[in-house]
Write an enzyme that holds these catalytic residues in place. Structure first.
Site, short mmCIF file in Angstrom:
data_model
loop_
_atom_site.label_atom_id
_atom_site.label_comp_id
_atom_site.label_asym_id
_atom_site.label_seq_id
_atom_site.Cartn_x
_atom_site.Cartn_y
_atom_site.Cartn_z
N ASP A 10 0.83 -1.20 0.00
CA ASP A 10 0.00 0.00 0.00
C ASP A 10 0.87 1.25 0.00
OD1 ASP A 10 -2.68 1.42 0.47
OD2 ASP A 10 -1.46 2.14 2.15
N TYR A 59 2.55 10.30 -0.59
CA TYR A 59 3.59 9.83 0.33
C TYR A 59 4.97 10.18 -0.24
CZ TYR A 59 0.08 6.95 2.74
OH TYR A 59 -1.03 6.50 3.44
N SER A 99 -10.61 5.59 2.36
CA SER A 99 -9.84 5.67 3.60
C SER A 99 -10.40 6.76 4.49
CB SER A 99 -8.36 5.96 3.29
OG SER A 99 -7.61 6.06 4.48
N LEU A 130 0.17 -0.45 14.94
CA LEU A 130 1.11 -0.42 16.06
C LEU A 130 1.22 0.97 16.66
CD1 LEU A 130 3.99 -2.69 14.65
CD2 LEU A 130 2.15 -3.32 16.24
N LYS A 174 8.52 -0.42 22.79
CA LYS A 174 9.87 0.17 22.83
C LYS A 174 9.94 1.45 23.66
CE LYS A 174 10.14 0.88 18.36
NZ LYS A 174 10.61 1.30 17.02
N ARG A 177 11.15 6.45 15.90
CA ARG A 177 10.35 7.46 15.20
C ARG A 177 10.22 8.74 16.02
NH1 ARG A 177 6.53 6.64 11.11
NH2 ARG A 177 6.62 4.40 11.52
N GLY A 185 4.68 -0.80 8.63
CA GLY A 185 5.40 0.21 7.87
C GLY A 185 6.81 0.48 8.33
N GLN A 220 12.64 -5.97 11.54
CA GLN A 220 11.31 -5.79 12.12
C GLN A 220 10.23 -6.20 11.14
OE1 GLN A 220 11.02 -1.71 13.37
NE2 GLN A 220 12.51 -1.93 15.02
N ASN A 279 7.45 -8.89 12.11
CA ASN A 279 6.04 -8.52 12.16
C ASN A 279 5.20 -9.31 11.17
OD1 ASN A 279 6.62 -6.69 14.17
ND2 ASN A 279 6.67 -4.91 12.82
#
Length: 313
Positions: free
Chosen positions: A37, A42, A139, A195, A203, A215, A274, A280, A284
């Protein structure tokens, strides 16, 4: 489509290197993810271009490619929204950047009150008949507009197959109306922020600074606004910490537990991940196919308690 969906979200000023993005997408492929996606907005087209590069050479029939239209990608009224003009001009750019001749699911990024739904669905209908898109999604649309679009689409032979809401253990607002209504309409949910941008990985510890490289410490933009409500609340972070032994009991990481929880909802078709960390991504992706016992679900609810958001704010 795969239960785990790789979401290639980049921000306009994102300093993640091309090599890191490409390796993460390829890690998702290696993990068996077949659904990807993205959106034209983006990284202001960069995300689509990198996804096209990473997936080049993969047999097209093995992939489900989803992208979105509607967010501002240009100046003036014609550079945004869901008008026929903007959609028709945007789809060709997305196809070119993705290096494909059709998009599997073309998603209206947000509801556009300035464009009649008849106009939008006629436009989607023309794109389906032209072979440029196969299916339609929405969306974060109001539930009544989802239903109206589905009715118009059924009349025009344009199936609305999915809706993309924010949905997680902590953010359950779609359960009130959107998920039940969509189930009645035969529309599945492909959920993002599953998440909560890393909060549900465990974390972030209460009373401690965010770990380096997370992040929350990103040099450009700092903490994402939607993370602040959780990161500034030690009670929430403490409760997420208490999920770890529950996850370990099930043989999962906290992140895998959170993803499996989302996928447990019968109205959910996919959960978007993502991370730009290949390790990770691989971990995941193992959440696909995991089913949680009822008593474990009850314990999760007991731990999270009143930290869960049930209504849009």
């Amino acid at each position: 489509m795969s239960e785990i969906v790789y979401g290639n979200l980049l921000y306009p000023q994102d300093d993640t290197t091309d090599e890191v993005v490409l390796s993460s997408i390829r890690a998702a492929l290696d993990a068996g993810v077949t659904t990807f996606d993205t959106a034209d907005v983006y990284g202001m087209f960069r995300s689509e271009s990198l996804l096209g590069r990473a997936l080049a050479g993969t047999p097209r029939e093995e992939l489900v490619l989803c992208t979105k239209v509607g967010m501002p990608t240009g100046f003036g009224p014609n550079g945004r929204g869901l008008s026929r003009k903007h959609v028709m001009e945007s789809v060709d750019g997305s196809l070119r950047r993705l290096r494909v001749d059709h998009i599997d699911v073309y998603t209206a990024h947000r509801y556009d009150p300035a464009t009649p739904l008849e106009e939008l669905m006629w436009t989607f209908s023309d794109l389906v008949r032209a072979g440029k898109i196969l299916y339609v999604g929405m969306s974060e649309w109001p539930v009544e507009r989802i239903a109206e679009a589905a009715r118009i689409g059924a009349r025009l032979g344009v199936p609305v197959i999915c809706h993309m809401p924010r949905y997680s253990m902590l953010w359950r607002a779609p359960e009130a109306e959107v998920i039940p209504a969509c189930r009645d309409l035969g529309i599945g949910q492909i959920c993002y922020f599953t998440l909560e941008q890393g909060v549900l990985t465990g974390k972030y510890a209460p009373g401690a600074p965010p770990p380096a490289g997370s992040r929350a410490t990103a040099p450009k933009g700092g903490r994402a606004p939607l993370m602040r409500r959780w990161l500034d609340d030690d009670k929430v972070l403490g409760r997420v910490e208490r999920l770890r032994p529950i996850a370990e009991e099930a043989g999962l990481t906290t992140a895998q537990l959170a993803l499996a929880w989302v996928l447990q909802n019968p109205g959910v078709s996919g959960a978007v991940i993502g991370s730009f960390n290949a390790e990770q991504v691989l971990a995941n992706a193992e959440s696909a196919g995991v089913r949680l016992e009822t008593d474990l679900l009850v314990r999760i609810d007991e731990v999270l308690g009143d930290s869960v958001v049930h209504d849009e704010e």
